[in-house]
Design an enzyme around this catalytic site. Structure first.
Site, mmCIF file in Angstrom:
data_model
loop_
_atom_site.group_PDB
_atom_site.id
_atom_site.type_symbol
_atom_site.label_atom_id
_atom_site.label_comp_id
_atom_site.label_asym_id
_atom_site.label_seq_id
_atom_site.Cartn_x
_atom_site.Cartn_y
_atom_site.Cartn_z
ATOM 1 N N LYS A 9 0.816 -1.212 0.000
ATOM 2 C CA LYS A 9 0.000 0.000 0.000
ATOM 3 C C LYS A 9 0.858 1.274 0.000
ATOM 4 O O LYS A 9 2.067 1.220 0.239
ATOM 5 C CB LYS A 9 -0.936 -0.032 1.206
ATOM 6 C CG LYS A 9 -1.978 -1.153 1.120
ATOM 7 C CD LYS A 9 -2.911 -1.108 2.319
ATOM 8 C CE LYS A 9 -3.971 -2.186 2.248
ATOM 9 N NZ LYS A 9 -4.889 -2.115 3.402
ATOM 10 N N TYR A 49 -12.483 -2.223 -4.124
ATOM 11 C CA TYR A 49 -12.994 -2.324 -2.755
ATOM 12 C C TYR A 49 -14.517 -2.208 -2.689
ATOM 13 O O TYR A 49 -15.079 -1.925 -1.622
ATOM 14 C CB TYR A 49 -12.328 -1.267 -1.863
ATOM 15 C CG TYR A 49 -10.892 -1.593 -1.553
ATOM 16 C CD1 TYR A 49 -10.569 -2.633 -0.676
ATOM 17 C CD2 TYR A 49 -9.846 -0.886 -2.129
ATOM 18 C CE1 TYR A 49 -9.249 -2.948 -0.395
ATOM 19 C CE2 TYR A 49 -8.522 -1.194 -1.850
ATOM 20 C CZ TYR A 49 -8.240 -2.233 -0.979
ATOM 21 O OH TYR A 49 -6.932 -2.542 -0.697
ATOM 22 N N ASN A 112 -2.021 0.253 6.874
ATOM 23 C CA ASN A 112 -1.502 -1.014 7.403
ATOM 24 C C ASN A 112 -0.600 -1.776 6.425
ATOM 25 O O ASN A 112 -0.501 -2.992 6.489
ATOM 26 C CB ASN A 112 -2.644 -1.888 7.931
ATOM 27 C CG ASN A 112 -3.618 -2.325 6.856
ATOM 28 O OD1 ASN A 112 -3.456 -2.011 5.679
ATOM 29 N ND2 ASN A 112 -4.637 -3.062 7.261
ATOM 30 N N HIS A 115 -2.096 -5.440 1.565
ATOM 31 C CA HIS A 115 -3.372 -6.130 1.365
ATOM 32 C C HIS A 115 -3.040 -7.520 0.852
ATOM 33 O O HIS A 115 -2.110 -7.694 0.074
ATOM 34 C CB HIS A 115 -4.222 -5.404 0.307
ATOM 35 C CG HIS A 115 -5.346 -6.242 -0.224
ATOM 36 N ND1 HIS A 115 -6.593 -6.243 0.343
ATOM 37 C CD2 HIS A 115 -5.396 -7.138 -1.256
ATOM 38 C CE1 HIS A 115 -7.373 -7.091 -0.324
ATOM 39 N NE2 HIS A 115 -6.675 -7.640 -1.295
ATOM 40 N N GLU A 126 -9.380 -11.064 -7.566
ATOM 41 C CA GLU A 126 -8.471 -9.923 -7.401
ATOM 42 C C GLU A 126 -7.326 -9.955 -8.408
ATOM 43 O O GLU A 126 -6.948 -8.912 -8.954
ATOM 44 C CB GLU A 126 -7.933 -9.898 -5.965
ATOM 45 C CG GLU A 126 -9.005 -9.565 -4.957
ATOM 46 C CD GLU A 126 -8.529 -9.563 -3.517
ATOM 47 O OE1 GLU A 126 -9.313 -9.135 -2.662
ATOM 48 O OE2 GLU A 126 -7.377 -9.984 -3.239
#
Length: 137
Positions: A9, A49, A112, A115, A126
């Site tokens: 990320k 998302y 965080n 993913h 995905e």
């Protein structure tokens, strides 16, 4: 052999820890079958998302994911989905086990670091979202 999707990320890309994170995957038996660095558009992030669209954090998540480039990888290996999730650690880095990617590189539950697909079924969806078959080897 399983395949799973990994996204490093914007927070982790900005910190310059791409190589350290990729090394965790390779050092633990996951092969990088495809990889690219991209700047997600708002449309891409919203579509990826979409499962979270009704959740209160959706807009903040989209804003975060378009805030800088990401590194997207297809990881391959035995039990790749579970292995990647173990390497990532808990979603909240304060709850992540020592030595996991999120414990070592994440700021908070929102930023965080990574993913990872949560199931084989979602991994296939995905991966197809970001990669064509000819990009994976």
């Amino acid at each position: 052999m399983e395949q799973t999707l990994s996204i490093i990320k914007p927070d982790a890309v900005a910190k310059g820890v791409i190589g350290k994170i990729l090394d965790r995957f390779e050092s633990n038996g996951l092969r990088i079958a495809a990889m690219k660095k991209v700047q997600l558009s708002r449309q891409d992030a919203e579509a990826f998302y979409a499962v979270h669209k009704a959740r209160p954090f959706f807009n903040d998540l989209v804003d975060f994911m378009v805030s800088g480039p990401v590194v997207i990888s297809v990881l391959e290996g035995e039990n790749a989905v579970l292995k990647n999730r173990d390497l990532m650690g808990a979603t909240n880095p304060k709850e992540a086990a020592a030595g996991t990617i999120r414990a070592d590189f994440a700021e908070n539950i929102d930023a965080n670091a990574v993913h990872g697909s949560d199931s084989l079924e979602n991994a296939a969806i995905e991966i197809a979202f970001f990669f064509s078959g000819r990009e994976i080897s």
